[in-house]
Scaffold this motif. Structure first.
Motif, mmCIF file in Angstrom:
data_model
loop_
_atom_site.group_PDB
_atom_site.id
_atom_site.type_symbol
_atom_site.label_atom_id
_atom_site.label_comp_id
_atom_site.label_asym_id
_atom_site.label_seq_id
_atom_site.Cartn_x
_atom_site.Cartn_y
_atom_site.Cartn_z
ATOM 1 N N GLU A 1 -38.793 15.968 2.156
ATOM 2 C CA GLU A 1 -39.793 16.280 1.144
ATOM 3 C C GLU A 1 -39.600 15.465 -0.120
ATOM 4 O O GLU A 1 -40.530 15.272 -0.887
ATOM 5 N N LYS B 1 -43.558 28.798 -6.551
ATOM 6 C CA LYS B 1 -43.594 27.604 -7.399
ATOM 7 C C LYS B 1 -43.159 26.362 -6.628
ATOM 8 O O LYS B 1 -43.715 25.266 -6.815
ATOM 9 N N LYS C 1 -43.479 25.872 -3.368
ATOM 10 C CA LYS C 1 -44.569 25.525 -2.456
ATOM 11 C C LYS C 1 -45.652 24.741 -3.187
ATOM 12 O O LYS C 1 -46.224 23.781 -2.639
ATOM 13 N N GLU C 2 -45.919 25.145 -4.419
ATOM 14 C CA GLU C 2 -46.902 24.420 -5.226
ATOM 15 C C GLU C 2 -46.432 22.987 -5.480
ATOM 16 O O GLU C 2 -47.204 22.035 -5.396
ATOM 17 N N ARG C 3 -45.141 22.816 -5.761
ATOM 18 C CA ARG C 3 -44.592 21.490 -5.992
ATOM 19 C C ARG C 3 -44.701 20.631 -4.731
ATOM 20 O O ARG C 3 -45.046 19.446 -4.792
ATOM 21 N N SER D 1 -46.861 20.903 -2.296
ATOM 22 C CA SER D 1 -48.262 20.543 -2.035
ATOM 23 C C SER D 1 -48.757 19.453 -2.972
ATOM 24 O O SER D 1 -49.680 18.700 -2.631
ATOM 25 N N ASN D 2 -48.109 19.328 -4.144
ATOM 26 C CA ASN D 2 -48.469 18.279 -5.102
ATOM 27 C C ASN D 2 -47.648 17.009 -4.920
ATOM 28 O O ASN D 2 -47.800 16.044 -5.687
ATOM 29 N N GLY D 3 -46.781 17.024 -3.911
ATOM 30 C CA GLY D 3 -45.951 15.855 -3.669
ATOM 31 C C GLY D 3 -44.753 15.739 -4.592
ATOM 32 O O GLY D 3 -44.115 14.676 -4.650
ATOM 33 N N ASP D 4 -44.416 16.805 -5.308
ATOM 34 C CA ASP D 4 -43.262 16.779 -6.221
ATOM 35 C C ASP D 4 -41.985 17.211 -5.498
ATOM 36 O O ASP D 4 -42.040 17.836 -4.430
ATOM 37 N N THR E 1 -38.735 19.258 -4.466
ATOM 38 C CA THR E 1 -38.498 20.689 -4.325
ATOM 39 C C THR E 1 -36.996 20.958 -4.272
ATOM 40 O O THR E 1 -36.178 20.044 -4.191
#
Length: 412
Positions: free
Chosen positions: A118, A339, A341-343, A345-348, A350
């Motif tokens: 990831e 939070k 999971k949000e990262r 999905s944004n390609g940030d 984890t």
């Protein structure tokens, strides 16, 4: 006989002669005057009293403390963040079977033609380092002095210190019956550790008992220097003399204190599994006792939060509490997992967190937050999370590497 003649009377019931004059009686065989004792006798008596006094003073101030109170050792700064000194070496499916770690595959090995990461890191750079290769990283939740169950759990997962790296996630002492035995085993086998809130309390009580400076936290720097982090005031309990943590602290040997003192608050684990519904990827993992704030970098975390927290406080979830029943309190792992999971999905980047401390919620495994305090001290279970990398050869002859993990438990 004249009336003025003194009378000498013999008491027939005793051998005491009495002298009577003006209706007063004196015992002829008693003398309150000590003047008949010689100077030498007096000197000997005084010398004996001095020797007895000095002996009593020595017994209570030197002999007794040296015999029953262990020697003290100074406390050093507690590392806020440290790195694991090993990396996972891939093992074969046959070796997995030997270790009796049967685990259901997530997806088919043929699906993994290359690493899924990831955070876009090259795992090969880790294996080329000077770190020690191991087959498994093993994390164990709150032991709380339950030595027998701890050893039983290690036996059930075929723990070998030569090929495994074991980390205890804090609260490995206090409450249970065998804190010293747990400490002796951890020290003898050079086992890695995370500082728990109960270890911190014991260090505070140790400093109080031996009149030392209270424990404090430091942040290691890249140039091998350190910077001072937070230090917290120790609040002495009214009944501290009967406090089990104070009683334990008084008994600790220097090697016990040095071991506890070297446990860090947060430890980098390297890459660990991120298990999804039909696939497995990996991301950096950390170990901590209680939890972390989602909105802060690791070097910005408050150690008191990391040792004590169980929940975030709404509505912004940028405050923590150790009391999950407090108003607007929500499990920190639930918010943290959301939070992350949000990262993703944004390609940030984890982060995966392994933690203990929260026995009330028990084994609590989410994608990015994995709680493994399963309430051993309350008579429930003691849990180990085992992490490894597994090598598969595809039908085309290509090696595929899967990150895997599995939890194991014994009854307490």
């Amino acid at each position: 006989m004249s009336d003025d003649t003194p009378l000498i009377r013999i008491n027939s019931n005793s051998n005491i002669r009495k002298y009577s004059e003006d209706e007063s009686e004196y015992y002829l065989d008693q003398d309150d005057d000590l003047s008949h004792y010689g100077l030498f006798t007096k000197f000997i008596a005084y010398v004996l009293c001095i020797i007895l006094g000095l002996g009593t003073l020595y017994f209570f101030t030197i002999f007794l403390p040296d015999t029953f109170i262990p020697e003290s050792t100074d406390l050093v700064g507690i590392q806020k963040i440290s790195n694991i000194n090993v990396y996972l070496n891939p093992i074969s499916q046959e070796r997995v079977s030997e270790l009796q770690m049967g685990v259901k595959n997530v997806g088919s090995p043929e699906q993994y033609d290359e690493y899924e990461n990831e955070n876009e890191q090259d795992y090969q750079s880790i294996t080329d380092s000077k770190l020690k290769p191991v087959e498994r990283i093993i994390l164990i939740g709150d032991i709380h002095g339950h030595y027998t169950q701890f050893r039983k759990l290690l036996s059930s997962i075929n723990y070998k210190k030569e090929t495994d790296h074991l980390i205890v996630l804090g609260d490995f002492i206090t409450k249970g019956p065998d804190s010293s035995k747990v400490l002796d085993y951890l020290i003898a086998n050079d086992i890695d550790c995370i500082l728990g809130n109960h270890e911190y309390y014991v260090l505070q009580n140790y400093a109080l008992f031996h009149n030392l400076d209270q424990p404090f936290f430091v942040i290691p720097q890249e140039n091998n220097d350190i910077s001072l982090a937070e230090s917290y005031e120790f609040k002495i309990k009214d009944n501290f003399n009967s406090d089990p943590e104070y009683i334990l602290a008084r008994k600790l040997q220097p090697e016990h204190v040095k071991y506890i003192n070297h446990c860090s608050v947060i430890k980098h684990l390297g890459d660990v599994p991120v298990v999804k519904s039909k696939s497995t990827s990996f991301a950096p993992g950390i170990a901590v006792h209680a939890g972390i704030r989602w909105d802060l970098e690791l070097n910005e975390q408050d150690p008191e939060d990391n040792l004590e927290m169980r929940s975030y406080l709404g509505p912004y979830f940028n405050e923590t509490t150790s009391d999950p029943s407090e108003e607007d309190a929500i499990s920190w792992s639930k918010i943290f997992n959301m939070k992350q999971k949000e990262r993703a999905s944004n390609g940030d980047n984890t982060l995966v967190v392994y933690y203990g401390h929260d026995a009330h919620r028990g084994l609590n495994i989410k994608r990015y937050a994995k709680g493994i305090d399963s309430g051993c001290d309350a008579g429930k279970q003691l849990t180990a999370m085992v992490i490894w990398k597994e090598s598969h050869i595809s039908k085309k002859g290509k090696e595929n590497i899967l990150f895997k993990e599995k939890s194991f438990q014994v009854q307490c």
